[in-house]
Design a protein around this motif. Structure first.
Motif, PDB file in Angstrom:
ATOM      1  N   THR A   1      -5.628  24.594  78.709  1.00  0.00           N
ATOM      2  CA  THR A   1      -7.153  24.223  77.793  1.00  0.00           C
ATOM      3  C   THR A   1      -8.221  24.021  79.261  1.00  0.00           C
ATOM      4  O   THR A   1      -8.236  23.831  80.454  1.00  0.00           O
ATOM      5  CB  THR A   1      -6.768  23.003  77.278  1.00  0.00           C
ATOM      6  OG1 THR A   1      -7.040  21.949  78.201  1.00  0.00           O
ATOM      7  CG2 THR A   1      -5.950  22.732  76.551  1.00  0.00           C
TER       8      THR A   1
ATOM      9  N   ASP B   1      -7.264  29.557  75.211  1.00  0.00           N
ATOM     10  CA  ASP B   1      -7.995  29.149  74.805  1.00  0.00           C
ATOM     11  C   ASP B   1      -9.269  29.933  75.562  1.00  0.00           C
ATOM     12  O   ASP B   1     -10.316  28.535  76.732  1.00  0.00           O
ATOM     13  CB  ASP B   1      -8.338  27.235  75.666  1.00  0.00           C
ATOM     14  CG  ASP B   1      -9.013  26.010  75.350  1.00  0.00           C
ATOM     15  OD1 ASP B   1      -9.765  26.446  73.921  1.00  0.00           O
ATOM     16  OD2 ASP B   1      -9.752  24.781  75.771  1.00  0.00           O
TER      17      ASP B   1
ATOM     18  N   ARG C   1     -13.189  29.294  75.466  1.00  0.00           N
ATOM     19  CA  ARG C   1     -13.386  27.619  75.928  1.00  0.00           C
ATOM     20  C   ARG C   1     -13.368  28.061  77.975  1.00  0.00           C
ATOM     21  O   ARG C   1     -15.074  27.423  78.519  1.00  0.00           O
ATOM     22  CB  ARG C   1     -13.428  26.890  75.685  1.00  0.00           C
ATOM     23  CG  ARG C   1     -13.532  26.165  74.231  1.00  0.00           C
ATOM     24  CD  ARG C   1     -12.957  25.403  73.372  1.00  0.00           C
ATOM     25  NE  ARG C   1     -13.426  23.696  74.155  1.00  0.00           N
ATOM     26  CZ  ARG C   1     -12.075  23.303  74.658  1.00  0.00           C
ATOM     27  NH1 ARG C   1     -10.989  23.151  75.032  1.00  0.00           N
ATOM     28  NH2 ARG C   1     -13.058  21.922  74.816  1.00  0.00           N
TER      29      ARG C   1
END
Length: 383
Positions: free
Chosen positions: A109, A135, A138
């Motif tokens: 992440t 992810d 992001r």
């Protein structure tokens, strides 16, 4: 043996190779150009942003060089990655800094990446595990905000998208593999994407000895005389693709939609027929707006039965594996860190056979054998 990975090659690929042989030109030529244009169109980018090389590993090494990775630099790499990525970092004199991953998706992440950043961080590498985008939006935003280069290892993600955008094109560089174990194969070979076409232009020189131009017919067409003279602008090597591999690759890209459809059918059967099996967790569902490539199908179970389950399946003629062994555990990289999410995943995860050549009977055999052995092993551990 029911294999984890297996290519789908046939008469169409043989005809394409035969045509290259009959042309008497088997080196880098028209078929390589076609392969690059076709893949660029598949990604939705300009052909000037894409170049082919001999392997995804070579594309990764080239990306590090073009990114200016070198001594004194750190590059954040998820510990669940292929060894070629860490090798590419270390071989350029930089330090791979391994970050943790989510124990279910096996992708990092943005928070995992951010926790590994230091003042020496030059770049971040992400792998789209099993073809799941992860992810990526992001992480790309984080890299932009911090002024860091982003390199995407999209070897698992030949058809993966997030928000309608191809994985591998979110960052500054992306790399893909077309080796024998991938969804679309060219026997071997890789693609490098660079956001800046100037990087591709330089990359082409580095991949062919640092020459300013190819010698031979193409040079002769541009020069009235002495077309055999050369000029070396920097010190490169030879890692160009050839028309034999590219011919196979062009056919495989045409067949890719059918490959993906069949893999999707197999994934749907696994999801349906393994659902609810006590002690077995299936791959997480993709979030809204994400499309995967169905490269891995991984299941997770108690760590104390995983290895025995794999051995039982192997004895039944079903080959499974763990992809990828944790890089922070490899002594050569000198890492001294605990990454609990990745360590949990590595102890519990098993990749099942998933390729477009699996028959319905093969899938039935995998489901039946896995159900029986997990049930038996779980009962034995509970008693």
């Amino acid at each position: 043996m029911i294999n984890v990975f297996q290519p789908s090659l046939g008469e169409e690929e043989l005809d394409a190779v035969r045509a290259v042989f009959e042309s008497n030109w088997i080196g880098k030529g028209a078929k390589v150009d076609e392969f690059e244009r076709t893949f660029a169109a598949h990604l939705g980018v300009d052909a000037a942003n894409v170049m082919s090389v001999t392997s995804c590993t070579e594309a990764t090494f080239l990306a590090m060089e073009l990114a200016g990775v070198g001594p004194g630099c750190e590059v954040v790499v998820p510990t669940v990655s292929f060894v070629s990525v860490a090798n590419a970092v270390a071989a350029h004199g930089a330090r791979p800094v391994f970050c943790d991953v989510d124990p279910r998706t096996l992708n990092p992440t943005a928070e995992h990446v951010e926790a590994a950043l230091t003042s020496a961080t030059k770049a971040v590498v992400v792998l789209h595990y099993g073809g799941h985008p992860g992810d990526i939006e992001r992480i790309a935003a984080l890299c932009r905000d911090r002024g860091l280069l982003l390199i995407e290892d999209a070897a698992n993600a030949v058809a993966s998208t997030a928000g309608g955008r191809a994985c591998g094109t979110f960052g500054d560089f992306g790399v893909w593999s077309f080796d024998h174990g991938k969804i679309a194969v060219a026997v071997d070979g890789g693609i490098l994407y660079a956001r800046d076409p100037a990087h591709v232009e330089r990359g082409r020189k580095l991949a062919y000895f640092g020459l300013e131009a190819f010698s031979g017919f193409s040079q002769a067409e541009r020069s009235a005389n002495r077309w055999w003279d050369i000029e070396v602008s920097e010190f490169g090597r030879r890692s160009i693709m050839n028309d034999v591999l590219a011919a196979v690759g062009c056919v495989q890209l045409r067949r890719l939609p059918d490959f993906l459809r069949r893999r999707g059918e197999i994934v749907a059967r696994y999801d349906r027929e393994l659902a609810g099996l006590p002690g077995l967790a299936l791959p997480p569902r993709l979030p809204e707006g994400h499309v995967g490539s169905h490269y891995f199908y991984w299941v997770q179970m108690a760590a104390d039965i995983r290895d025995d389950v794999a051995a039982d399946l192997y004895r039944r003629g079903i080959y499974t594996t763990l992809r990828y062994p944790l890089l922070h555990k490899v002594r050569a990289y000198g890492a001294d860190v605990r990454l609990p999410g990745a360590e949990r995943a590595a102890a519990t995860t098993l990749c099942l056979p998933l390729h477009q050549g699996l028959s319905d009977a093969d899938v039935t055999a995998v489901v039946a054998a896995l159900t029986e052995t997990v049930t038996a092993r779980s009962a034995r551990e509970a008693s």
